[in-house]
Design a protein around this motif. Structure first.
Motif, PDB file in Angstrom:
ATOM      1  N   THR A   1     -14.861  14.619   3.081  1.00  0.00           N
ATOM      2  CA  THR A   1     -14.883  16.013   2.642  1.00  0.00           C
ATOM      3  C   THR A   1     -13.500  16.635   2.642  1.00  0.00           C
ATOM      4  OG1 THR A   1     -15.261  16.857   4.879  1.00  0.00           O
ATOM      5  CG2 THR A   1     -17.206  16.257   3.595  1.00  0.00           C
ATOM      6  N   GLU A   2     -12.568  16.047   3.388  1.00  0.00           N
ATOM      7  CA  GLU A   2     -11.236  16.629   3.526  1.00  0.00           C
ATOM      8  C   GLU A   2     -10.203  15.982   2.610  1.00  0.00           C
ATOM      9  OE1 GLU A   2      -8.606  17.720   7.423  1.00  0.00           O
ATOM     10  OE2 GLU A   2      -8.790  15.597   6.953  1.00  0.00           O
ATOM     11  N   TRP A   3     -10.504  14.830   2.074  1.00  0.00           N
ATOM     12  CA  TRP A   3      -9.509  13.997   1.396  1.00  0.00           C
ATOM     13  C   TRP A   3      -8.707  14.766   0.350  1.00  0.00           C
ATOM     14  CZ3 TRP A   3      -7.711   9.262   2.498  1.00  0.00           C
ATOM     15  CH2 TRP A   3      -6.931   8.612   1.542  1.00  0.00           C
ATOM     16  N   GLU A   4      -9.402  15.499  -0.509  1.00  0.00           N
ATOM     17  CA  GLU A   4      -8.719  16.189  -1.610  1.00  0.00           C
ATOM     18  C   GLU A   4      -7.885  17.370  -1.123  1.00  0.00           C
ATOM     19  OE1 GLU A   4     -11.867  17.060  -4.302  1.00  0.00           O
ATOM     20  OE2 GLU A   4     -11.915  15.034  -5.145  1.00  0.00           O
ATOM     21  N   LEU A   5      -8.072  17.797   0.126  1.00  0.00           N
ATOM     22  CA  LEU A   5      -7.295  18.918   0.667  1.00  0.00           C
ATOM     23  C   LEU A   5      -5.990  18.449   1.304  1.00  0.00           C
ATOM     24  CD1 LEU A   5     -10.170  20.904   2.424  1.00  0.00           C
ATOM     25  CD2 LEU A   5      -9.145  21.374   0.191  1.00  0.00           C
ATOM     26  N   LEU A   6      -5.894  17.155   1.561  1.00  0.00           N
ATOM     27  CA  LEU A   6      -4.712  16.630   2.240  1.00  0.00           C
ATOM     28  C   LEU A   6      -3.536  16.505   1.268  1.00  0.00           C
ATOM     29  CD1 LEU A   6      -6.474  13.861   4.355  1.00  0.00           C
ATOM     30  CD2 LEU A   6      -5.479  15.972   5.230  1.00  0.00           C
ATOM     31  N   PRO A   7      -2.320  16.697   1.757  1.00  0.00           N
ATOM     32  CA  PRO A   7      -1.132  16.599   0.890  1.00  0.00           C
ATOM     33  C   PRO A   7      -0.751  15.150   0.601  1.00  0.00           C
ATOM     34  CG  PRO A   7      -0.452  17.117   3.125  1.00  0.00           C
ATOM     35  CD  PRO A   7      -1.960  17.130   3.133  1.00  0.00           C
ATOM     36  N   LEU A   8      -1.650  14.447  -0.089  1.00  0.00           N
ATOM     37  CA  LEU A   8      -1.414  13.048  -0.440  1.00  0.00           C
ATOM     38  C   LEU A   8      -1.242  12.958  -1.949  1.00  0.00           C
ATOM     39  CD1 LEU A   8      -4.212  11.432   1.757  1.00  0.00           C
ATOM     40  CD2 LEU A   8      -1.771  11.476   2.260  1.00  0.00           C
TER      41      LEU A   8
ATOM     42  N   LYS B   1      -3.399   2.683  -3.213  1.00  0.00           N
ATOM     43  CA  LYS B   1      -3.756   1.573  -2.326  1.00  0.00           C
ATOM     44  C   LYS B   1      -3.594   2.020  -0.883  1.00  0.00           C
ATOM     45  CE  LYS B   1      -2.180  -1.954  -5.631  1.00  0.00           C
ATOM     46  NZ  LYS B   1      -1.213  -3.075  -5.852  1.00  0.00           N
ATOM     47  N   VAL B   2      -4.605   1.719  -0.055  1.00  0.00           N
ATOM     48  CA  VAL B   2      -4.605   2.115   1.348  1.00  0.00           C
ATOM     49  C   VAL B   2      -4.842   0.883   2.215  1.00  0.00           C
ATOM     50  CG1 VAL B   2      -5.740   3.505   3.127  1.00  0.00           C
ATOM     51  CG2 VAL B   2      -5.458   4.429   0.814  1.00  0.00           C
ATOM     52  N   PHE B   3      -3.933   0.646   3.158  1.00  0.00           N
ATOM     53  CA  PHE B   3      -4.142  -0.402   4.158  1.00  0.00           C
ATOM     54  C   PHE B   3      -4.957   0.193   5.294  1.00  0.00           C
ATOM     55  CE2 PHE B   3      -2.531  -2.633   8.054  1.00  0.00           C
ATOM     56  CZ  PHE B   3      -3.248  -3.808   7.843  1.00  0.00           C
ATOM     57  N   TYR B   4      -6.059  -0.475   5.642  1.00  0.00           N
ATOM     58  CA  TYR B   4      -7.041   0.096   6.556  1.00  0.00           C
ATOM     59  C   TYR B   4      -7.410  -0.922   7.645  1.00  0.00           C
ATOM     60  CZ  TYR B   4     -11.481   2.460   7.804  1.00  0.00           C
ATOM     61  OH  TYR B   4     -12.514   3.082   8.464  1.00  0.00           O
ATOM     62  N   PRO B   5      -6.674  -0.951   8.771  1.00  0.00           N
ATOM     63  CA  PRO B   5      -7.024  -1.837   9.882  1.00  0.00           C
ATOM     64  C   PRO B   5      -8.174  -1.244  10.695  1.00  0.00           C
ATOM     65  CG  PRO B   5      -5.030  -0.606  10.405  1.00  0.00           C
ATOM     66  CD  PRO B   5      -5.440  -0.183   9.030  1.00  0.00           C
TER      67      PRO B   5
ATOM     68  N   ARG C   1       6.566   0.267   9.474  1.00  0.00           N
ATOM     69  CA  ARG C   1       6.520   1.593  10.086  1.00  0.00           C
ATOM     70  C   ARG C   1       7.152   2.672   9.209  1.00  0.00           C
ATOM     71  NH1 ARG C   1       8.220  -0.386  16.214  1.00  0.00           N
ATOM     72  NH2 ARG C   1       6.888  -2.230  16.180  1.00  0.00           N
ATOM     73  N   GLU C   2       7.759   2.249   8.105  1.00  0.00           N
ATOM     74  CA  GLU C   2       8.315   3.227   7.170  1.00  0.00           C
ATOM     75  C   GLU C   2       7.251   3.782   6.222  1.00  0.00           C
ATOM     76  OE1 GLU C   2      11.395   1.159   5.141  1.00  0.00           O
ATOM     77  OE2 GLU C   2      12.584   0.766   6.944  1.00  0.00           O
ATOM     78  N   ARG C   3       6.074   3.153   6.183  1.00  0.00           N
ATOM     79  CA  ARG C   3       5.015   3.600   5.293  1.00  0.00           C
ATOM     80  C   ARG C   3       4.414   4.926   5.761  1.00  0.00           C
ATOM     81  NH1 ARG C   3       7.051   0.615   2.706  1.00  0.00           N
ATOM     82  NH2 ARG C   3       6.359  -1.236   1.594  1.00  0.00           N
ATOM     83  N   GLN C   4       3.918   5.707   4.806  1.00  0.00           N
ATOM     84  CA  GLN C   4       3.222   6.941   5.172  1.00  0.00           C
ATOM     85  C   GLN C   4       1.926   6.588   5.889  1.00  0.00           C
ATOM     86  OE1 GLN C   4       2.020   9.508   1.937  1.00  0.00           O
ATOM     87  NE2 GLN C   4       1.789  11.265   3.276  1.00  0.00           N
TER      88      GLN C   4
ATOM     89  N   SER D   1       0.823  -1.213   0.000  1.00  0.00           N
ATOM     90  CA  SER D   1       0.000   0.000   0.000  1.00  0.00           C
ATOM     91  C   SER D   1       0.856   1.262   0.000  1.00  0.00           C
ATOM     92  CB  SER D   1      -0.929   0.000   1.215  1.00  0.00           C
ATOM     93  OG  SER D   1      -1.882  -1.047   1.102  1.00  0.00           O
ATOM     94  N   ASP D   2       0.254   2.337  -0.493  1.00  0.00           N
ATOM     95  CA  ASP D   2       0.922   3.640  -0.496  1.00  0.00           C
ATOM     96  C   ASP D   2       0.696   4.386   0.815  1.00  0.00           C
ATOM     97  OD1 ASP D   2       1.537   3.357  -3.348  1.00  0.00           O
ATOM     98  OD2 ASP D   2      -0.626   3.663  -3.630  1.00  0.00           O
ATOM     99  N   LEU D   3      -0.314   3.970   1.576  1.00  0.00           N
ATOM    100  CA  LEU D   3      -0.724   4.697   2.765  1.00  0.00           C
ATOM    101  C   LEU D   3      -1.362   3.732   3.757  1.00  0.00           C
ATOM    102  CD1 LEU D   3      -1.240   7.677   3.958  1.00  0.00           C
ATOM    103  CD2 LEU D   3      -3.550   7.408   3.012  1.00  0.00           C
ATOM    104  N   ILE D   4      -1.106   3.970   5.048  1.00  0.00           N
ATOM    105  CA  ILE D   4      -1.824   3.262   6.111  1.00  0.00           C
ATOM    106  C   ILE D   4      -2.760   4.261   6.769  1.00  0.00           C
ATOM    107  CG2 ILE D   4      -1.648   1.994   8.281  1.00  0.00           C
ATOM    108  CD1 ILE D   4       1.128   1.099   7.458  1.00  0.00           C
ATOM    109  N   LEU D   5      -4.042   3.897   6.870  1.00  0.00           N
ATOM    110  CA  LEU D   5      -5.035   4.766   7.497  1.00  0.00           C
ATOM    111  C   LEU D   5      -5.362   4.235   8.888  1.00  0.00           C
ATOM    112  CD1 LEU D   5      -7.127   7.039   7.494  1.00  0.00           C
ATOM    113  CD2 LEU D   5      -8.718   5.464   6.343  1.00  0.00           C
ATOM    114  N   PHE D   6      -5.079   5.055   9.899  1.00  0.00           N
ATOM    115  CA  PHE D   6      -5.413   4.704  11.282  1.00  0.00           C
ATOM    116  C   PHE D   6      -6.545   5.606  11.758  1.00  0.00           C
ATOM    117  CE2 PHE D   6      -0.752   3.368  11.875  1.00  0.00           C
ATOM    118  CZ  PHE D   6      -1.050   2.022  11.758  1.00  0.00           C
ATOM    119  N   THR D   7      -7.621   4.994  12.243  1.00  0.00           N
ATOM    120  CA  THR D   7      -8.739   5.763  12.781  1.00  0.00           C
ATOM    121  C   THR D   7      -8.822   5.644  14.306  1.00  0.00           C
ATOM    122  OG1 THR D   7     -10.238   3.885  12.446  1.00  0.00           O
ATOM    123  CG2 THR D   7     -10.078   5.509  10.666  1.00  0.00           C
TER     124      THR D   7
END
Length: 530
Positions: free
Chosen positions: A409-416, A421-425, A373-376, A350-356
């Motif tokens: 609503t914020e996704w497109e404003l973030l510097p991504l 691909k997003v890993f989402y636990p 842990r090196e992943r964004q 994945s290019d990104l890990i999403l933690f909620t």
């Protein structure tokens, strides 16, 4: 237009570097300028700590007098030295750039102790004349001895080498700009939420006469609107506190998507306050600080584990409130080997890990290989972001929207960039429908259910009679509902997030305040009734 503008500056190495930087920016626009060195009160009086000098503007007053007298056309300042109220006839016209706002500890190798906070030995002599730094030093290291120290940047560093002090606290901006060789010293830069810098630290400021359309027109092109907004928020908080540029006040504004978060240190208290309107954040921050100073005998039930609400408890207890930390659920974690193997592959690809939540952080950090842990990382909420950093994730981006639906609503404003691909636990109770929303089209979410809530049995009867109750999760509502309905006394109920609020209302339980964001300031607003 004059053939050459006159730039007023102090004579220290750092001040001259800053003035020459502005001279260079003007030269790039075809405008010549020369420097005029002016000694200020702060330069002339070196034998007293700044706290002993009367008034404000110790490093700016004489420059401003030269502006008003017409001896110079513009003055270049370290913005943290500039009073929040300028003299009549002068204007802050440009904030062109900002270096790192952080402070750094420079430690003599003989005084190093990596086992201690900030890496220096017990009882060390720490050189600083800043009230803000002294107060934060006492907060974190009451064993240390604050030693007044004056002089320009190289002079103070040499005093450290000569053994006058064991440790020196300096602004990273000055060290970076002068590019000093510090290889013989140990350098520690604390986290900006743990040690808060001075308002506008690291920023350059250009001041000129007002009105002076000709000069202002030239200088306006040097202004950075983004930086100017951030430092304006910080300086407004300083102004509201009634402090000057040498007051014991820390403030750092940080944009996080649609919201701005202002990290503050005031009256020996750390507090981060956010909002979508930057202009309202400083006043809200001060109001919460003041509200926390008011004594109260209320009992507050935080439906959470102690380690999850330590920051909130630390802020509330000094006012006299009784804090009861009792969760209604506990977390069970997934340990099946095939799921861990699949999650490792998904996270690696994945290019990104999403933690909620911090629970997702804990599972990922304790079950998956270290290289993950090196992943964004994109973390929702400051507590989740801090948990990720504490767990060793190196590249953590904070989203303070508070929930996944807000993230849409914020996704497109973030510097991504180039996130495919997003890993989402997630929790077994987690809401994942949002990933089908329009802004998420084209992104592959690799979801793994890695934990789930399990009901706990609450004490019967409760050992306290709560006046305020904070419910953090919809998962806790089935356990809490009969307890709340059985209460015969008035209670103020604070709910975290729309999902929790909906679950409570389905049980016909009144919610007095809904914190849209799972941040300390939002929860405090509900608890304090402010």
């Amino acid at each position: 237009m004059p053939e050459s503008l006159i730039i007023g500056t102090r004579g220290s190495e750092l001040a001259l570097w800053q003035a020459r930087r502005i001279q260079s920016l003007l030269s790039e626009k075809g405008i010549s300028a020369r420097l005029e060195i002016i000694k200020t009160q702060g330069d002339q009086i070196q034998n007293l700590p700044l706290s002993k000098l009367e008034g404000k503007g110790f490093f700016t007053r004489e420059l401003e007098e030269a502006l008003l007298d017409g001896r110079i056309d513009l003055a270049v300042h370290s913005m943290k030295d500039l009073p929040t109220d300028l003299p009549a006839g002068l204007k802050l016209v440009a904030v062109p750039e900002r270096e790192s706002p952080a402070d750094r500890f420079l430690i003599h190798r003989d005084a190093a102790d990596p086992s201690q906070p900030f890496g220096f030995r017990t009882g060390a002599r720490v050189g600083t004349s800043s009230n803000r730094r002294i107060d934060q030093l006492r907060y974190h290291r009451p064993d240390a001895q604050a030693v007044p120290i004056r002089g320009n940047v190289p002079t103070r560093v040499q005093k450290l080498r000569d053994g006058v002090v064991d440790v020196l606290i300096m602004a990273a901006a000055g060290l970076n700009r002068l590019d000093l060789d510090l290889n013989d010293l140990i350098v520690v830069e604390p986290d900006l939420t743990v040690w808060v810098p001075a308002p506008a630290q690291g920023a350059l400021a250009i001041e000129c006469r007002d009105p002076d359309d000709r000069i202002q027109g030239i200088l306006a092109d040097l202004n950075s609107a983004a930086i100017s907004t951030l430092v304006s928020v910080e300086r407004e908080f300083l102004k509201l506190t009634g402090g000057g540029c040498h007051a014991a006040v820390g403030a750092l504004a940080m944009p996080t998507g649609r919201r701005m978060v202002l990290q503050t240190f005031f009256e020996n208290r750390y507090l981060a306050v956010g909002g979508e309107d930057p202009g309202q954040v400083p006043a809200r921050a001060l109001a919460l600080h003041q509200k926390l100073n008011e004594p109260s005998a209320e009992t507050v039930w935080l439906v959470r584990n102690h380690e999850d609400v330590a920051d909130l408890t630390r802020l509330l207890e000094p006012s006299g409130r009784v804090i009861w930390q009792q969760p209604a659920i506990r977390i069970r974690y997934e340990d099946r080997k095939n799921l861990i193997m699949r999650a490792t592959r998904d996270a690696d690809e994945s290019d990104l890990i999403l933690f909620t939540s911090h629970n997702a952080v804990f599972w990922t950090a304790t079950r998956l290989p270290v290289f993950i842990r090196e992943r964004q990382v994109l973390a929702i909420g400051p507590a989740t972001a801090r948990a990720a950093r504490d767990a060793g994730f190196e590249n953590v981006l904070l989203s303070s929207v508070g929930n996944t639906r807000g993230l849409v609503t914020e996704w497109e404003l973030l510097p991504l960039k180039d996130v495919k691909k997003v890993f989402y636990p997630v929790s077994a109770m987690g809401d994942t429908d949002w990933i089908q929303a329009e802004p998420m089209k084209g992104i592959e979410f690799r979801k793994s259910v890695v934990y789930w809530p399990e009901a706990l049995e609450l004490p019967d009867p409760l050992p306290v009679t709560p006046d305020v109750m904070v419910v953090y999760s919809a998962s806790a509502v089935p356990v809490l509902s009969p307890v709340i309905k059985a209460m015969t006394h008035p209670i103020r109920l604070v709910s975290i997030g729309p999902k929790t609020t909906a679950a409570l209302r389905e049980q016909e339980i009144r919610v007095d305040y809904e914190a849209l964001y799972p941040s300390v300031d939002e929860i405090l607003t509900g608890i304090l009734g402010s």
